[in-house]
Design a protein around this motif. Structure first.
Motif, PDB file in Angstrom:
ATOM      1  N   VAL A   1      21.656  59.321  42.062  1.00  0.00           N
ATOM      2  CA  VAL A   1      21.000  60.456  41.408  1.00  0.00           C
ATOM      3  C   VAL A   1      21.624  61.778  41.864  1.00  0.00           C
ATOM      4  O   VAL A   1      21.685  62.744  41.109  1.00  0.00           O
ATOM      5  CB  VAL A   1      19.478  60.439  41.683  1.00  0.00           C
ATOM      6  CG1 VAL A   1      18.777  61.628  41.039  1.00  0.00           C
ATOM      7  CG2 VAL A   1      18.863  59.133  41.178  1.00  0.00           C
ATOM      8  N   ALA A   2      22.121  61.805  43.091  1.00  0.00           N
ATOM      9  CA  ALA A   2      22.708  63.043  43.620  1.00  0.00           C
ATOM     10  C   ALA A   2      24.047  63.354  42.963  1.00  0.00           C
ATOM     11  O   ALA A   2      24.293  64.472  42.501  1.00  0.00           O
ATOM     12  CB  ALA A   2      22.885  62.912  45.135  1.00  0.00           C
ATOM     13  N   THR A   3      24.919  62.353  42.890  1.00  0.00           N
ATOM     14  CA  THR A   3      26.293  62.596  42.433  1.00  0.00           C
ATOM     15  C   THR A   3      26.537  62.171  40.989  1.00  0.00           C
ATOM     16  O   THR A   3      27.526  62.574  40.377  1.00  0.00           O
ATOM     17  CB  THR A   3      27.290  61.795  43.291  1.00  0.00           C
ATOM     18  OG1 THR A   3      27.007  60.387  43.094  1.00  0.00           O
ATOM     19  CG2 THR A   3      27.133  62.124  44.777  1.00  0.00           C
ATOM     20  N   GLY A   4      25.671  61.334  40.475  1.00  0.00           N
ATOM     21  CA  GLY A   4      25.902  60.774  39.146  1.00  0.00           C
ATOM     22  C   GLY A   4      26.845  59.583  39.154  1.00  0.00           C
ATOM     23  O   GLY A   4      27.126  58.990  38.110  1.00  0.00           O
ATOM     24  N   ASP A   5      27.330  59.207  40.326  1.00  0.00           N
ATOM     25  CA  ASP A   5      28.226  58.043  40.398  1.00  0.00           C
ATOM     26  C   ASP A   5      27.503  56.785  39.919  1.00  0.00           C
ATOM     27  O   ASP A   5      26.318  56.579  40.213  1.00  0.00           O
ATOM     28  CB  ASP A   5      28.685  57.807  41.845  1.00  0.00           C
ATOM     29  CG  ASP A   5      29.664  58.879  42.305  1.00  0.00           C
ATOM     30  OD1 ASP A   5      30.240  59.570  41.436  1.00  0.00           O
ATOM     31  OD2 ASP A   5      29.823  59.029  43.537  1.00  0.00           O
ATOM     32  N   SER A   6      28.239  55.942  39.204  1.00  0.00           N
ATOM     33  CA  SER A   6      27.672  54.657  38.785  1.00  0.00           C
ATOM     34  C   SER A   6      28.366  53.546  39.563  1.00  0.00           C
ATOM     35  O   SER A   6      29.589  53.573  39.739  1.00  0.00           O
ATOM     36  CB  SER A   6      27.869  54.472  37.288  1.00  0.00           C
ATOM     37  OG  SER A   6      29.221  54.685  36.945  1.00  0.00           O
ATOM     38  N   ILE A   7      27.584  52.597  40.028  1.00  0.00           N
ATOM     39  CA  ILE A   7      28.113  51.549  40.889  1.00  0.00           C
ATOM     40  C   ILE A   7      27.670  50.196  40.355  1.00  0.00           C
ATOM     41  O   ILE A   7      26.479  49.973  40.136  1.00  0.00           O
ATOM     42  CB  ILE A   7      27.581  51.696  42.331  1.00  0.00           C
ATOM     43  CG1 ILE A   7      27.707  53.156  42.804  1.00  0.00           C
ATOM     44  CG2 ILE A   7      28.308  50.739  43.279  1.00  0.00           C
ATOM     45  CD1 ILE A   7      26.982  53.433  44.108  1.00  0.00           C
ATOM     46  N   LEU A   8      28.628  49.307  40.139  1.00  0.00           N
ATOM     47  CA  LEU A   8      28.291  47.923  39.780  1.00  0.00           C
ATOM     48  C   LEU A   8      28.519  47.033  40.985  1.00  0.00           C
ATOM     49  O   LEU A   8      29.447  47.264  41.778  1.00  0.00           O
ATOM     50  CB  LEU A   8      29.155  47.438  38.617  1.00  0.00           C
ATOM     51  CG  LEU A   8      28.672  47.778  37.212  1.00  0.00           C
ATOM     52  CD1 LEU A   8      29.692  47.296  36.182  1.00  0.00           C
ATOM     53  CD2 LEU A   8      27.302  47.147  36.930  1.00  0.00           C
ATOM     54  N   PHE A   9      27.680  46.031  41.119  1.00  0.00           N
ATOM     55  CA  PHE A   9      27.837  45.024  42.166  1.00  0.00           C
ATOM     56  C   PHE A   9      28.047  43.676  41.485  1.00  0.00           C
ATOM     57  O   PHE A   9      27.169  43.199  40.753  1.00  0.00           O
ATOM     58  CB  PHE A   9      26.605  44.994  43.072  1.00  0.00           C
ATOM     59  CG  PHE A   9      26.358  46.303  43.780  1.00  0.00           C
ATOM     60  CD1 PHE A   9      27.030  46.606  44.967  1.00  0.00           C
ATOM     61  CD2 PHE A   9      25.462  47.237  43.265  1.00  0.00           C
ATOM     62  CE1 PHE A   9      26.811  47.820  45.613  1.00  0.00           C
ATOM     63  CE2 PHE A   9      25.241  48.448  43.909  1.00  0.00           C
ATOM     64  CZ  PHE A   9      25.913  48.751  45.086  1.00  0.00           C
ATOM     65  N   ALA A  10      29.199  43.100  41.704  1.00  0.00           N
ATOM     66  CA  ALA A  10      29.564  41.833  41.054  1.00  0.00           C
ATOM     67  C   ALA A  10      29.343  40.676  42.023  1.00  0.00           C
ATOM     68  O   ALA A  10      29.506  40.839  43.223  1.00  0.00           O
ATOM     69  CB  ALA A  10      31.031  41.878  40.637  1.00  0.00           C
ATOM     70  N   PRO A  11      28.978  39.507  41.492  1.00  0.00           N
ATOM     71  CA  PRO A  11      28.824  38.361  42.394  1.00  0.00           C
ATOM     72  C   PRO A  11      30.182  37.920  42.950  1.00  0.00           C
ATOM     73  O   PRO A  11      31.200  38.005  42.251  1.00  0.00           O
ATOM     74  CB  PRO A  11      28.225  37.278  41.497  1.00  0.00           C
ATOM     75  CG  PRO A  11      28.574  37.675  40.105  1.00  0.00           C
ATOM     76  CD  PRO A  11      28.698  39.164  40.093  1.00  0.00           C
ATOM     77  N   ARG A  12      30.198  37.505  44.207  1.00  0.00           N
ATOM     78  CA  ARG A  12      31.426  36.986  44.812  1.00  0.00           C
ATOM     79  C   ARG A  12      31.502  35.519  44.424  1.00  0.00           C
ATOM     80  O   ARG A  12      30.609  34.748  44.765  1.00  0.00           O
ATOM     81  CB  ARG A  12      31.335  37.138  46.334  1.00  0.00           C
ATOM     82  CG  ARG A  12      32.671  37.231  47.026  1.00  0.00           C
ATOM     83  CD  ARG A  12      32.493  37.279  48.524  1.00  0.00           C
ATOM     84  NE  ARG A  12      32.082  38.559  49.069  1.00  0.00           N
ATOM     85  CZ  ARG A  12      32.918  39.547  49.433  1.00  0.00           C
ATOM     86  NH1 ARG A  12      34.211  39.391  49.271  1.00  0.00           N
ATOM     87  NH2 ARG A  12      32.450  40.665  49.947  1.00  0.00           N
ATOM     88  N   LEU A  13      32.528  35.151  43.687  1.00  0.00           N
ATOM     89  CA  LEU A  13      32.599  33.797  43.125  1.00  0.00           C
ATOM     90  C   LEU A  13      33.392  32.866  44.029  1.00  0.00           C
ATOM     91  O   LEU A  13      34.333  33.286  44.702  1.00  0.00           O
ATOM     92  CB  LEU A  13      33.240  33.863  41.741  1.00  0.00           C
ATOM     93  CG  LEU A  13      32.513  34.803  40.757  1.00  0.00           C
ATOM     94  CD1 LEU A  13      33.336  35.028  39.505  1.00  0.00           C
ATOM     95  CD2 LEU A  13      31.132  34.262  40.404  1.00  0.00           C
ATOM     96  N   SER A  14      33.004  31.596  44.002  1.00  0.00           N
ATOM     97  CA  SER A  14      33.694  30.607  44.836  1.00  0.00           C
ATOM     98  C   SER A  14      35.036  30.242  44.216  1.00  0.00           C
ATOM     99  O   SER A  14      35.275  30.479  43.030  1.00  0.00           O
ATOM    100  CB  SER A  14      32.827  29.367  44.972  1.00  0.00           C
ATOM    101  OG  SER A  14      32.820  28.678  43.740  1.00  0.00           O
ATOM    102  N   GLU A  15      35.891  29.637  45.019  1.00  0.00           N
ATOM    103  CA  GLU A  15      37.223  29.243  44.519  1.00  0.00           C
ATOM    104  C   GLU A  15      37.119  28.275  43.352  1.00  0.00           C
ATOM    105  O   GLU A  15      37.941  28.283  42.449  1.00  0.00           O
ATOM    106  CB  GLU A  15      38.034  28.601  45.648  1.00  0.00           C
ATOM    107  CG  GLU A  15      38.724  29.607  46.533  1.00  0.00           C
ATOM    108  CD  GLU A  15      39.503  28.921  47.659  1.00  0.00           C
ATOM    109  OE1 GLU A  15      40.014  27.813  47.439  1.00  0.00           O
ATOM    110  OE2 GLU A  15      39.569  29.513  48.757  1.00  0.00           O
ATOM    111  N   ASP A  16      36.106  27.425  43.403  1.00  0.00           N
ATOM    112  CA  ASP A  16      35.864  26.469  42.322  1.00  0.00           C
ATOM    113  C   ASP A  16      35.737  27.139  40.963  1.00  0.00           C
ATOM    114  O   ASP A  16      36.061  26.545  39.938  1.00  0.00           O
ATOM    115  CB  ASP A  16      34.527  25.752  42.580  1.00  0.00           C
ATOM    116  CG  ASP A  16      34.755  24.349  43.101  1.00  0.00           C
ATOM    117  OD1 ASP A  16      35.900  24.067  43.502  1.00  0.00           O
ATOM    118  OD2 ASP A  16      33.792  23.575  43.116  1.00  0.00           O
ATOM    119  N   TYR A  17      35.205  28.351  40.984  1.00  0.00           N
ATOM    120  CA  TYR A  17      34.958  29.062  39.735  1.00  0.00           C
ATOM    121  C   TYR A  17      36.232  29.135  38.890  1.00  0.00           C
ATOM    122  O   TYR A  17      36.201  28.954  37.667  1.00  0.00           O
ATOM    123  CB  TYR A  17      34.421  30.463  40.029  1.00  0.00           C
ATOM    124  CG  TYR A  17      33.968  31.241  38.803  1.00  0.00           C
ATOM    125  CD1 TYR A  17      32.622  31.284  38.447  1.00  0.00           C
ATOM    126  CD2 TYR A  17      34.868  31.952  38.011  1.00  0.00           C
ATOM    127  CE1 TYR A  17      32.194  31.998  37.333  1.00  0.00           C
ATOM    128  CE2 TYR A  17      34.443  32.664  36.889  1.00  0.00           C
ATOM    129  CZ  TYR A  17      33.105  32.684  36.555  1.00  0.00           C
ATOM    130  OH  TYR A  17      32.693  33.390  35.454  1.00  0.00           O
TER     131      TYR A  17
END
Lengths: 533, 533
Positions: B103-119
């Protein structure tokens, strides 16, 4: 009548009759008897089990059907598909049901949700209980709020009525099935002052006996089940041929999916698929479960691509699971031929060897061996195939298992009996069953050969495997993707029946893609399916 | 190359070119900028709200995206569709993400799942974080297991970082949205020894501010949102026309569904529909939400039936919601005309009256009044329409609300502002909004007229309403079903734009069903749409 201004249309479309149907098939009658047979089969197995441990034939098999789900907090309702064990025993298409089988009498009892008056306006006629009794061929139908009373009243033993609940491991998902929800029943009891709340506590429950027995019933298919799986195969086979014939360079992968879905629904009445369609072309063919939301069949088909289409329709809960691989431009190149014929040869070798008593692990190895031999003949591999087998090189090119049981679930349960261990070796550990085949099983035969960087790169770096790999040749297959050929077979007394009817030989595929009808009118033996093409 | 035995096919199919595409449309580019604009709009509204209560512009809007679901205990994965609020802000198509806006900076941040090697082997290439940063046009991307650390590090205020979480009522489902799941985060923290478990307890959370503000942002559509809704309307309108043209007596209802789904996916790239298709014919037309699993579009079309097809595709989360009604044999009877023109007249009257400041409740009453007047003219009702309105007779023939907001959800949220009361009167109580219209809203206009036994029978027995009903005439409409006409309109500064482009006049429908192209080439005014036909 309304006025129709202007002169009658002179468009050539206007008076032309509708195009002829593009299918020779139509949806068969739903055989509810099938579920009566399933219930009887379970009852016999359960009674036999109880007799062996000298226990009385008393109590109720008690299952909860699936509930309709909405998407997050919205009122968007997902299209409901029944929970598979409940579907097996009762064939009920509506959500919100419970079902019981009286072990003493064999009576089958459905419990239907009591619907509000609003339902009639928004969702349709409120059917009387007699409607469900007749449709689902059960002995009795009551409302779900009557469950505790009905089961108490009907129990023939002494003490608390015993409920056999469904609780056990699905060895594909590693999840446990959820036993019928007693919280819901308790809340029902609270809202029915005429029933004592203690009623629910007066049930005894058994969570261990039912699951392995009903799962094993599902493993061996009856003739009526086979007929449904055959229909799902027939309409899906026809749809695969239709897609093959209409595939063109420049299309999107999802257009192939759309054509498949349309054909199976339009002409087969199949509203559900067995699984999300995998429409992989080019390099995507090396992603075994391509097609999901994060990889949504959205690539454009390019000249020279192979397509790997893994798509199967479901009819009245019973499914099919079919993969065809072909060049999107209709002509195999010699490299495509090499890989394709390695896989189709493995597919045919396995189908020729399948019979009761054969180990599925051996079938997997047979497929691996055929593929490795073909790749060696094609100059991609060096050395002795037996040595490759020892080093599990097959798993680099085919990291998945050879196949799985098929029925109401695509990965039908029962692959590992209680206590059975999964093989630990690379490739074999992915097998969804390690059992010996038995008459009545339906299993997929789906060898594949893929060029997967995440597996090839380590194999080229490992001293155990790098010696087999002709890196100069393999580099040519970067971006090739993969080939998978998958048919559904039914194990018979002496062998098996391939239920899938699609072009498999390269020349058959080329003929169909060039516009010939299928099955081919002048079917000819394949002169030679060797990799030299 | 493979051998191709036998002579070249002489089938007429063999060398014929593929049929020309049946659509003038193609899927537009996905505009990710749209979501950047959505985030900015939310940020501005939120900051304004905080300023009004003299609170600092600090903390994070923090949302959890949807998770992929499997069917019961199996490994059958349902095709994932993103949670709607998350889709609004981030446009992410993959499951398992979280998102934040500083809210302060307006930056948008996504958090992605860490996928296994099998993926990589089973589900596809593991994309680097930079891929998501670029695709979704956000400021930063991290892994979900970094959430607590990132938010702590970036927080610019003093004390514990404040998270604005999504918690509020959906007034259509009566369900609450689920705030981001802290249990998951806690378990992540436990698995990251370098982060203190207390970290999660050091967040402050606000569960009341975000939901009404973001919901109101969703109510007023930007130009980019309108463009997507327009495309969903265009491809769905075209598909409706295609279905209308191909409908034949003897078909099954689901075949109409199949044709619609195919057209919108094949030519529009629409993998999802806004809702389960309602393909009701004959008496089924009186079931407002027909088509679900317990009433699955499985009737055979009969000569003389009306069809009521309520179907809309979704493109990049934004939907359409369109209903067409027509006689399945292509020719309106005078009774069908009477009911149809009552509804189309109500539809047109509402669209002509819509402009900013107009009350939606008044629009509903306008539609009711038009329908009652038409039924009176047609001899079905007696007496004064104003008296009928007082007795709420309109709700007997149109028990649903006139329409609802449309956007990322079919029933888009925001229909009732906090504290607003639903009207209590019969019919009006079903309205999904009672608001005044504003420029930028998209709302459906969907009057209907149905012959529903569950409502007509009590109305004929009630002394308040029976006097209006000409039972001798009404009996003729038993089994008629109903007519609904639904368009999606966008409220402009001075009126509205109808985004739906399908034949609406009876003569237009008859012309299209007779094979004329749409839009009609020699468009003519309707000479007279009176009930006399």
């Amino acid at each position: 009548m309304t006025s129709r201004p202007g002169e009658p249309s002179s468009s050539p479309m206007a008076s032309s009759p509708p195009p002829p149907p593009s299918s020779s098939l139509s949806p068969p009658q739903i055989p509810m008897k099938l579920h009566e047979i399933n219930r009887l089969k379970l009852l016999n197995s359960l009674r036999e089990h109880l007799s062996l441990s000298s226990r009385p034939h008393q109590g109720f098999v008690f299952l909860q059907g699936g509930e309709e789900q909405t998407r997050h907090c919205t009122d968007h309702t997902e299209l409901f598909r029944q929970e598979s064990y409940f579907a097996y025993l009762f064939g009920v298409r509506e959500p919100g049901f419970y079902g019981a089988i009286d072990v003493a009498t064999g009576d089958s009892i459905l419990f239907a949700p009591r619907l509000s008056e609003d339902y009639a306006v928004w969702l349709g006629e409120i059917k009387p209980l007699s409607f469900f009794k007749e449709r689902y061929m059960v002995t009795f139908v009551f409302y779900t709020d009557e469950i505790p009373k009905v089961l108490h009243d009907r129990f023939q033993g002494s003490g608390r009525p015993l409920l056999f609940l469904l609780h056990g491991l699905n060895t594909d998902s590693n999840k446990f099935s959820k036993p019928a929800d007693f919280e819901v029943l308790t809340s029902i009891l609270f809202s029915c002052p005429e029933l004592s709340v203690e009623g629910i506590e007066k049930f005894k429950t058994d969570m261990s006996i039912l699951h392995p027995i009903i799962t094993e019933c599902r493993v061996l298919k009856s003739d009526m089940e086979l007929a449904l799986i055959q229909f799902a195969n027939d309409i899906s086979s026809e749809a695969h041929v239709e897609v093959m014939r209409k595939t063109r360079v420049g299309m999107k992968e999802y257009q192939l999916e759309s054509m498949f879905l349309h054909h199976t629904y339009m002409y087969g009445g199949c509203r559900h698929c067995s699984y999300t369609c995998i429409c992989a072309t080019g390099d995507h063919g090396s992603v075994l479960h391509y097609g999901h939301a994060a990889a949504p069949n959205d690539r454009t088909l390019e000249d020279g691509d192979m397509a790997l289409l893994d798509m199967g329709a479901e009819y009245h809960f019973y499914g099919s699971d079919i993969t065809c691989s072909f060049p999107v431009n209709g002509k195999f190149t010699s490299d495509q031929c090499l890989v394709y014929n390695a896989v189709v040869g493995a597919h045919d070798a396995v189908i020729s060897s399948i019979r009761p008593g054969v180990s599925w692990v051996d079938m997997h190895k047979l497929a691996e061996k055929f593929i490795l031999e073909s790749l060696k003949k094609g100059g991609i591999l060096f050395g002795e195939v037996d040595d490759m087998m020892v080093e599990r090189l097959g798993a680099v090119f085919m990291p998945h298992g050879l196949g799985h049981f098929l029925g109401i679930d695509t990965h039908d349960p029962g692959g590992y009996l209680k206590g059975a261990k999964r093989p630990l070796e690379s490739g074999l550990s992915a097998l969804r069953t390690s059992r010996e085949l038995q008459e009545g099983m339906v299993i997929t035969v789906e060898p594949g050969c893929y060029f997967i960087d995440a597996l090839l790169n380590p194999a080229m770096q490992s001293s155990n495997t790098s010696k087999f790999l002709n890196c100069e040749e393999i580099v040519r297959f970067k971006g090739f993707g993969g080939v998978r050929i998958e048919s559904d077979v039914h194990i018979t007394a002496n062998g098996c029946v391939n239920m899938t009817k699609v072009p498999r030989e390269t020349w058959e595929i080329e003929a169909v893609m060039a516009g010939q009808s299928w099955p081919l009118k002048n079917e000819q033996p394949c002169s030679e399916n060797g990799v030299e093409g």
